[in-house]
Design a protein around this motif. Sequence first.
Motif, PDB file in Angstrom:
ATOM      1  N   GLU A 113       0.801  -1.314   0.093  1.00 15.45           N
ATOM      2  CA  GLU A 113      -0.011  -0.163   0.209  1.00 15.45           C
ATOM      3  C   GLU A 113       0.948   1.367  -0.051  1.00 15.45           C
ATOM      4  O   GLU A 113       0.427   2.264  -0.432  1.00 15.45           O
ATOM      5  N   ALA A 114       1.964   0.983   0.472  1.00 15.53           N
ATOM      6  CA  ALA A 114       2.980   2.263   0.626  1.00 15.53           C
ATOM      7  C   ALA A 114       3.637   2.262  -0.671  1.00 15.53           C
ATOM      8  O   ALA A 114       4.403   3.493  -0.885  1.00 15.53           O
ATOM      9  N   GLY A 115       3.873   1.556  -1.730  1.00 13.78           N
ATOM     10  CA  GLY A 115       4.276   1.502  -3.021  1.00 13.78           C
ATOM     11  C   GLY A 115       5.245   0.535  -3.230  1.00 13.78           C
ATOM     12  O   GLY A 115       5.777   0.592  -4.550  1.00 13.78           O
ATOM     13  N   ALA A 116       5.548  -0.604  -2.449  1.00 15.00           N
ATOM     14  CA  ALA A 116       6.076  -1.583  -2.982  1.00 15.00           C
ATOM     15  C   ALA A 116       5.431  -2.429  -3.960  1.00 15.00           C
ATOM     16  O   ALA A 116       4.175  -2.738  -3.745  1.00 15.00           O
ATOM     17  N   ALA A 117       6.103  -2.971  -5.199  1.00 15.69           N
ATOM     18  CA  ALA A 117       5.703  -3.858  -6.098  1.00 15.69           C
ATOM     19  C   ALA A 117       5.937  -5.300  -5.952  1.00 15.69           C
ATOM     20  O   ALA A 117       5.006  -5.983  -6.415  1.00 15.69           O
ATOM     21  N   VAL A 118       6.694  -5.564  -5.117  1.00 12.67           N
ATOM     22  CA  VAL A 118       7.310  -6.856  -5.099  1.00 12.67           C
ATOM     23  C   VAL A 118       7.640  -6.778  -3.308  1.00 12.67           C
ATOM     24  O   VAL A 118       8.158  -6.026  -2.629  1.00 12.67           O
ATOM     25  N   VAL A 119       7.354  -7.949  -2.588  1.00 12.34           N
ATOM     26  CA  VAL A 119       7.492  -8.211  -1.325  1.00 12.34           C
ATOM     27  C   VAL A 119       8.041  -9.397  -1.256  1.00 12.34           C
ATOM     28  O   VAL A 119       7.875 -10.608  -2.023  1.00 12.34           O
ATOM     29  N   ALA A 173      12.858   1.811  12.505  1.00 12.67           N
ATOM     30  CA  ALA A 173      11.922   1.895  11.840  1.00 12.67           C
ATOM     31  C   ALA A 173      10.737   1.292  12.538  1.00 12.67           C
ATOM     32  O   ALA A 173      10.989   0.233  13.138  1.00 12.67           O
ATOM     33  N   GLN A 174       9.691   2.071  12.397  1.00 14.08           N
ATOM     34  CA  GLN A 174       8.396   1.470  12.937  1.00 14.08           C
ATOM     35  C   GLN A 174       7.786   0.438  12.103  1.00 14.08           C
ATOM     36  O   GLN A 174       6.774  -0.335  12.811  1.00 14.08           O
ATOM     37  N   SER A 175       7.854   0.543  10.860  1.00 15.35           N
ATOM     38  CA  SER A 175       7.348  -0.551  10.025  1.00 15.35           C
ATOM     39  C   SER A 175       8.051  -0.627   8.783  1.00 15.35           C
ATOM     40  O   SER A 175       8.711   0.154   8.576  1.00 15.35           O
ATOM     41  N   ASN A 176       7.863  -1.688   8.106  1.00 17.11           N
ATOM     42  CA  ASN A 176       8.303  -1.830   6.698  1.00 17.11           C
ATOM     43  C   ASN A 176       7.817  -0.647   5.758  1.00 17.11           C
ATOM     44  O   ASN A 176       8.383  -0.081   4.899  1.00 17.11           O
ATOM     45  N   ALA A 177       6.588  -0.485   5.954  1.00 12.61           N
ATOM     46  CA  ALA A 177       6.015   0.766   5.193  1.00 12.61           C
ATOM     47  C   ALA A 177       6.738   1.999   5.368  1.00 12.61           C
ATOM     48  O   ALA A 177       6.762   2.716   4.394  1.00 12.61           O
ATOM     49  N   GLN A 178       7.148   2.166   6.466  1.00 11.59           N
ATOM     50  CA  GLN A 178       7.858   3.560   6.719  1.00 11.59           C
ATOM     51  C   GLN A 178       9.144   3.549   5.919  1.00 11.59           C
ATOM     52  O   GLN A 178       9.359   4.618   5.357  1.00 11.59           O
ATOM     53  N   GLN A 179       9.798   2.442   5.821  1.00 16.03           N
ATOM     54  CA  GLN A 179      11.055   2.605   4.788  1.00 16.03           C
ATOM     55  C   GLN A 179      10.612   2.607   3.352  1.00 16.03           C
ATOM     56  O   GLN A 179      11.305   2.993   2.551  1.00 16.03           O
ATOM     57  N   VAL A 180       9.447   2.112   3.012  1.00 12.64           N
ATOM     58  CA  VAL A 180       8.972   2.146   1.692  1.00 12.64           C
ATOM     59  C   VAL A 180       8.823   3.519   1.266  1.00 12.64           C
ATOM     60  O   VAL A 180       8.928   4.038   0.403  1.00 12.64           O
ATOM     61  N   LEU A 181       7.990   4.344   2.284  1.00 14.39           N
ATOM     62  CA  LEU A 181       7.560   5.775   2.085  1.00 14.39           C
ATOM     63  C   LEU A 181       8.623   6.520   2.057  1.00 14.39           C
ATOM     64  O   LEU A 181       8.849   7.428   1.026  1.00 14.39           O
ATOM     65  N   GLN A 182       9.746   6.216   2.739  1.00 13.90           N
ATOM     66  CA  GLN A 182      11.045   6.965   2.488  1.00 13.90           C
ATOM     67  C   GLN A 182      11.747   6.795   1.278  1.00 13.90           C
ATOM     68  O   GLN A 182      12.151   7.870   0.680  1.00 13.90           O
TER      69      GLN A 182
END
Length: 309
Positions: free
Chosen positions: A41-47, A268-277
């Motif tokens: 949801e934050a922008g990663a195309a691949v997990v 980092a509080q979450s993986n999403a936080q790194q993706v957003l950064q």
Amino acid sequence: MASRKIIITCAVTGSIHTPSMSDHLPVTSREIADAAVGAAEAGAAVVHLHARRPYDGRPDQSPEAFAPILQSIKQRSDVVVNLTTGGSPFMSIEERVAPAATYGPELASLNMGSMNFGLFPMLKRFKRFKHDWEPAALEASRNVVFRNTYQDIQFVIETLRRSGTRYEFECYDTSHLHNLHYFWREGLVEGPLFIQTIFGLLGGIGSHPDEVMHMKRTADRLFGDNYVWSVLGAGSAQMKIAAMAAAIGGNVRVGLEDSLWIGPGQLAQSNAQQVLQVRKIIEGLGLEVASAVDAREILMLKGGDKVGF
């Protein structure tokens, strides 16, 4: 092979960091699935996915451990799923490939050479552990070789051949690019090759900009326009290397597998936080972030409707 849109991969938990190092590291199947969906949801195309034992966070490469994670992600997101065949340096190749062989994902990681894999320096930073296995595993890495022989690599390729799964080729040093070139030259793998060059892990190449460019130049010479380049930097090198690579057309990988941090001394509080950064970095360069649909086209993947989960 640079794409106009930048693929962000998020590796949400891995097997390197242990639960005592961060309360934000996903451990249970629900936490891992939620982290993957949040990253998408934050922008990663691949997990990129590993699994863990819910009661102590130890790496778990059994197909059964992945089942609830995969089912939850599939119900909630169209993100591209990349299953590890790296697992842990302490596992056999048969154990490591089992989840990908069972579920036939669109992508699976494939480590391209044997190497020392030194995690023991983390014992200097982290002193208190919830589980006995954590410091024991870190200490044991002083005397472990992460085995990825030519036979092991070919075993993974042959095991997954019928599934149509493509690979994220993980290259920790220059020799790994040459190993991949051998398999490509022999016709055992096909382009476009999705090459993940990895920087800053003890036992692999360092994280200096010169080393990043050395890997890029070597890949250009060996593969020409037959590959898609991505980078990951370990620890504090994560965002620096991502920014450098994105600026010259590379794709990027972030996630708590690779770094627990979002800034100096700040977890980092979450993986999403790194993706957003990293997304902010990419878009600040005037570049566009790839969607899952874009990633499937760029990497020539089989599609999310053709997986076994």
